[in-house]
Design a protein around this motif. Sequence first.
Motif, PDB file in Angstrom:
ATOM      1  N   GLY A  28     -11.584 -37.658  21.723  1.00 33.59           N
ATOM      2  CA  GLY A  28     -12.041 -38.675  22.671  1.00 33.59           C
ATOM      3  C   GLY A  28     -13.539 -38.555  22.870  1.00 33.59           C
ATOM      4  N   PHE A  29     -14.052 -39.418  23.671  1.00 31.96           N
ATOM      5  CA  PHE A  29     -15.474 -39.385  23.993  1.00 31.96           C
ATOM      6  C   PHE A  29     -15.685 -38.532  25.236  1.00 31.96           C
ATOM      7  N   ASP A  68     -12.027 -41.596  20.046  1.00 27.84           N
ATOM      8  CA  ASP A  68     -13.106 -41.665  19.059  1.00 27.84           C
ATOM      9  C   ASP A  68     -12.436 -41.909  17.699  1.00 27.84           C
ATOM     10  N   TYR A  69     -12.189 -43.184  17.398  1.00 23.92           N
ATOM     11  CA  TYR A  69     -11.426 -43.533  16.199  1.00 23.92           C
ATOM     12  C   TYR A  69     -12.109 -43.128  14.907  1.00 23.92           C
ATOM     13  N   LYS A  70     -13.437 -43.134  14.876  1.00 22.49           N
ATOM     14  CA  LYS A  70     -14.149 -42.728  13.657  1.00 22.49           C
ATOM     15  C   LYS A  70     -13.844 -41.261  13.339  1.00 22.49           C
ATOM     16  N   SER A  71     -13.953 -40.406  14.332  1.00 22.88           N
ATOM     17  CA  SER A  71     -13.635 -38.987  14.128  1.00 22.88           C
ATOM     18  C   SER A  71     -12.151 -38.799  13.830  1.00 22.88           C
ATOM     19  N   TRP A  72     -11.303 -39.528  14.559  1.00 22.12           N
ATOM     20  CA  TRP A  72      -9.863 -39.410  14.391  1.00 22.12           C
ATOM     21  C   TRP A  72      -9.431 -39.775  12.973  1.00 22.12           C
TER      22      TRP A  72
END
Length: 127
Positions: free
Chosen positions: A62-63, A70-74
């Motif tokens: 999450g942020f 945080d979908y990019k990291s996920w």
Amino acid sequence: MEIKVKEQREFNKILQSLCKSARDGVLTLKDFHRQWPEEANTNLFFKQLYEDIEDGVEHIPGFIFKRGVDYKSWHNSESYLILYLDFILLGFDKSADELQQCRSFVLEQEKLSEEIIKDRVKEYFSE
């Protein structure tokens, strides 16, 4: 333990839905535990999926200063890719043992991506 074909198909649908919800970042731990079919715990493959989904739900990034995932990291995480693999495998009409063997084969690959996972699963079952 051997699971009956009809029972496994029912589990596959439920677990595929749980994998998708976890991948989408909308599954809570409480909902996961409520929806998980306890009868699935008698099988090694399904036990592994339990751990994968639980791990994904617990560790979704999450942020720090704002709400949300945080979908990019996920989407670049190992947990996400494992849930993606589990989701793909559950779509095949194969025994839980065959799915577990394919899962092991795919996870031995280096630098996994969604495309590599799809290709390796397809390759495994076309042999």
